[in-house]
Design a protein around this motif. Sequence first.
Motif, PDB file in Angstrom:
ATOM      1  N   GLY A  48      39.989   4.491  81.694  1.00 57.08           N
ATOM      2  CA  GLY A  48      39.981   3.464  82.736  1.00 57.08           C
ATOM      3  C   GLY A  48      39.739   3.983  84.139  1.00 57.08           C
ATOM      4  N   SER A  49      39.761   5.294  84.327  1.00 59.92           N
ATOM      5  CA  SER A  49      39.513   5.840  85.662  1.00 59.92           C
ATOM      6  C   SER A  49      38.018   5.817  85.973  1.00 59.92           C
ATOM      7  CB  SER A  49      40.068   7.260  85.778  1.00 59.92           C
ATOM      8  OG  SER A  49      39.335   8.163  84.969  1.00 59.92           O
ATOM      9  N   GLN A  50      37.697   5.971  87.247  1.00 56.04           N
ATOM     10  CA  GLN A  50      36.310   5.928  87.682  1.00 56.04           C
ATOM     11  C   GLN A  50      36.028   7.020  88.706  1.00 56.04           C
ATOM     12  OE1 GLN A  50      35.760   2.027  89.418  1.00 56.04           O
ATOM     13  NE2 GLN A  50      35.237   1.118  87.438  1.00 56.04           N
ATOM     14  N   ILE A  51      34.767   7.385  88.784  1.00 52.78           N
ATOM     15  CA  ILE A  51      34.232   8.176  89.891  1.00 52.78           C
ATOM     16  C   ILE A  51      33.110   7.342  90.478  1.00 52.78           C
ATOM     17  CG2 ILE A  51      32.871  10.209  90.521  1.00 52.78           C
ATOM     18  CD1 ILE A  51      34.452  11.805  88.477  1.00 52.78           C
ATOM     19  N   ILE A  52      33.103   7.233  91.798  1.00 56.96           N
ATOM     20  CA  ILE A  52      32.060   6.472  92.479  1.00 56.96           C
ATOM     21  C   ILE A  52      31.324   7.404  93.424  1.00 56.96           C
ATOM     22  CG2 ILE A  52      31.566   4.550  94.042  1.00 56.96           C
ATOM     23  CD1 ILE A  52      34.127   3.214  92.905  1.00 56.96           C
ATOM     24  N   VAL A  53      30.008   7.401  93.318  1.00 60.93           N
ATOM     25  CA  VAL A  53      29.145   8.178  94.204  1.00 60.93           C
ATOM     26  C   VAL A  53      28.256   7.180  94.924  1.00 60.93           C
ATOM     27  CG1 VAL A  53      27.330   9.920  94.335  1.00 60.93           C
ATOM     28  CG2 VAL A  53      29.178  10.167  92.659  1.00 60.93           C
ATOM     29  N   LEU A  64      31.612  10.965  97.422  1.00 60.62           N
ATOM     30  CA  LEU A  64      32.142  10.962  96.061  1.00 60.62           C
ATOM     31  C   LEU A  64      33.614  10.570  96.147  1.00 60.62           C
ATOM     32  CD1 LEU A  64      31.565  13.621  93.342  1.00 60.62           C
ATOM     33  CD2 LEU A  64      33.876  12.915  93.861  1.00 60.62           C
ATOM     34  N   ALA A  65      34.011   9.560  95.382  1.00 65.22           N
ATOM     35  CA  ALA A  65      35.411   9.138  95.312  1.00 65.22           C
ATOM     36  C   ALA A  65      35.896   9.348  93.885  1.00 65.22           C
ATOM     37  CB  ALA A  65      35.557   7.673  95.706  1.00 65.22           C
ATOM     38  N   ALA A  66      36.973  10.118  93.740  1.00 68.40           N
ATOM     39  CA  ALA A  66      37.553  10.427  92.433  1.00 68.40           C
ATOM     40  C   ALA A  66      39.067  10.354  92.551  1.00 68.40           C
ATOM     41  CB  ALA A  66      37.119  11.824  91.984  1.00 68.40           C
ATOM     42  N   ARG A  67      39.749  10.503  91.412  1.00 67.60           N
ATOM     43  CA  ARG A  67      41.219  10.507  91.450  1.00 67.60           C
ATOM     44  C   ARG A  67      41.759  11.561  92.407  1.00 67.60           C
ATOM     45  NH1 ARG A  67      43.500  10.132  85.278  1.00 67.60           N
ATOM     46  NH2 ARG A  67      43.438   7.873  85.114  1.00 67.60           N
ATOM     47  N   SER A  68      41.070  12.701  92.471  1.00 72.69           N
ATOM     48  CA  SER A  68      41.556  13.817  93.295  1.00 72.69           C
ATOM     49  C   SER A  68      41.292  13.632  94.784  1.00 72.69           C
ATOM     50  CB  SER A  68      40.928  15.135  92.829  1.00 72.69           C
ATOM     51  OG  SER A  68      39.520  15.072  92.949  1.00 72.69           O
ATOM     52  N   GLY A  69      40.500  12.617  95.150  1.00 72.37           N
ATOM     53  CA  GLY A  69      40.258  12.374  96.570  1.00 72.37           C
ATOM     54  C   GLY A  69      38.836  11.948  96.859  1.00 72.37           C
ATOM     55  N   GLY A  70      38.522  11.900  98.146  1.00 69.70           N
ATOM     56  CA  GLY A  70      37.200  11.524  98.601  1.00 69.70           C
ATOM     57  C   GLY A  70      36.516  12.712  99.252  1.00 69.70           C
ATOM     58  N   TYR A  71      35.209  12.834  99.030  1.00 68.23           N
ATOM     59  CA  TYR A  71      34.447  13.982  99.514  1.00 68.23           C
ATOM     60  C   TYR A  71      33.147  13.488 100.126  1.00 68.23           C
ATOM     61  CZ  TYR A  71      37.668  15.963  96.116  1.00 68.23           C
ATOM     62  OH  TYR A  71      38.799  16.281  95.407  1.00 68.23           O
ATOM     63  N   HIS A  72      32.725  14.158 101.189  1.00 71.06           N
ATOM     64  CA  HIS A  72      31.488  13.802 101.885  1.00 71.06           C
ATOM     65  C   HIS A  72      30.556  15.006 101.847  1.00 71.06           C
ATOM     66  CE1 HIS A  72      33.970  10.846 104.570  1.00 71.06           C
ATOM     67  NE2 HIS A  72      34.089  10.591 103.281  1.00 71.06           N
ATOM     68  N   LEU A  93      31.623  17.496  91.256  1.00 75.08           N
ATOM     69  CA  LEU A  93      31.515  16.395  90.305  1.00 75.08           C
ATOM     70  C   LEU A  93      31.970  16.835  88.918  1.00 75.08           C
ATOM     71  CD1 LEU A  93      30.627  13.527  89.483  1.00 75.08           C
ATOM     72  CD2 LEU A  93      28.305  14.453  89.208  1.00 75.08           C
ATOM     73  N   ALA A  94      31.533  18.010  88.491  1.00 70.25           N
ATOM     74  CA  ALA A  94      31.937  18.522  87.174  1.00 70.25           C
ATOM     75  C   ALA A  94      33.445  18.717  87.107  1.00 70.25           C
ATOM     76  CB  ALA A  94      31.217  19.828  86.868  1.00 70.25           C
ATOM     77  N   ARG A  95      34.033  19.250  88.171  1.00 66.80           N
ATOM     78  CA  ARG A  95      35.486  19.470  88.203  1.00 66.80           C
ATOM     79  C   ARG A  95      36.226  18.140  88.128  1.00 66.80           C
ATOM     80  NH1 ARG A  95      38.663  18.790  92.235  1.00 66.80           N
ATOM     81  NH2 ARG A  95      37.018  18.957  93.800  1.00 66.80           N
ATOM     82  N   CYS A  96      35.834  17.171  88.952  1.00 63.44           N
ATOM     83  CA  CYS A  96      36.507  15.867  88.971  1.00 63.44           C
ATOM     84  C   CYS A  96      36.323  15.135  87.646  1.00 63.44           C
ATOM     85  CB  CYS A  96      35.971  15.014  90.115  1.00 63.44           C
ATOM     86  SG  CYS A  96      36.384  15.622  91.764  1.00 63.44           S
TER      87      CYS A  96
END
Length: 110
Positions: A48-53, A64-72, A93-96
């Motif tokens: 149910g989790s998501q990553i949004i780019v 990039l928005a992931a469970r671990s945070g947001g990155y620019h 991306l691979a890590r998240c």
Amino acid sequence: MTDLEFMDRAEALLSALEHGCDRINDETDCDLDSQRTGGMVTIAFANGSQIIVNLQKPLHEVWLAARSGGYHYRFDGAHWRDTKSGSEFFADLARCASEQAGQPLRFAPA
């Protein structure tokens, strides 16, 4: 970088991300659902989790928005680099994605 150069490079990044999801689905038992809407790709995981780019055109950045945070990320002439840590987009991306999928996943530029 001009707006056109940004869009060309950003489009190549999103395309590589989509191809990476397709390859992962073909080669592993991980079930990623990737959906693209304009300049945004959403990757949904079985839990149910998501990553949004998404593209931030006025800033010439990819976010990039992931469970671990947001990155620019900004393009440095060779790679998309995080504006704070300097880490590379596909490595992050691979890590998240690996964290959210619960198994090692690999993404790479085209």
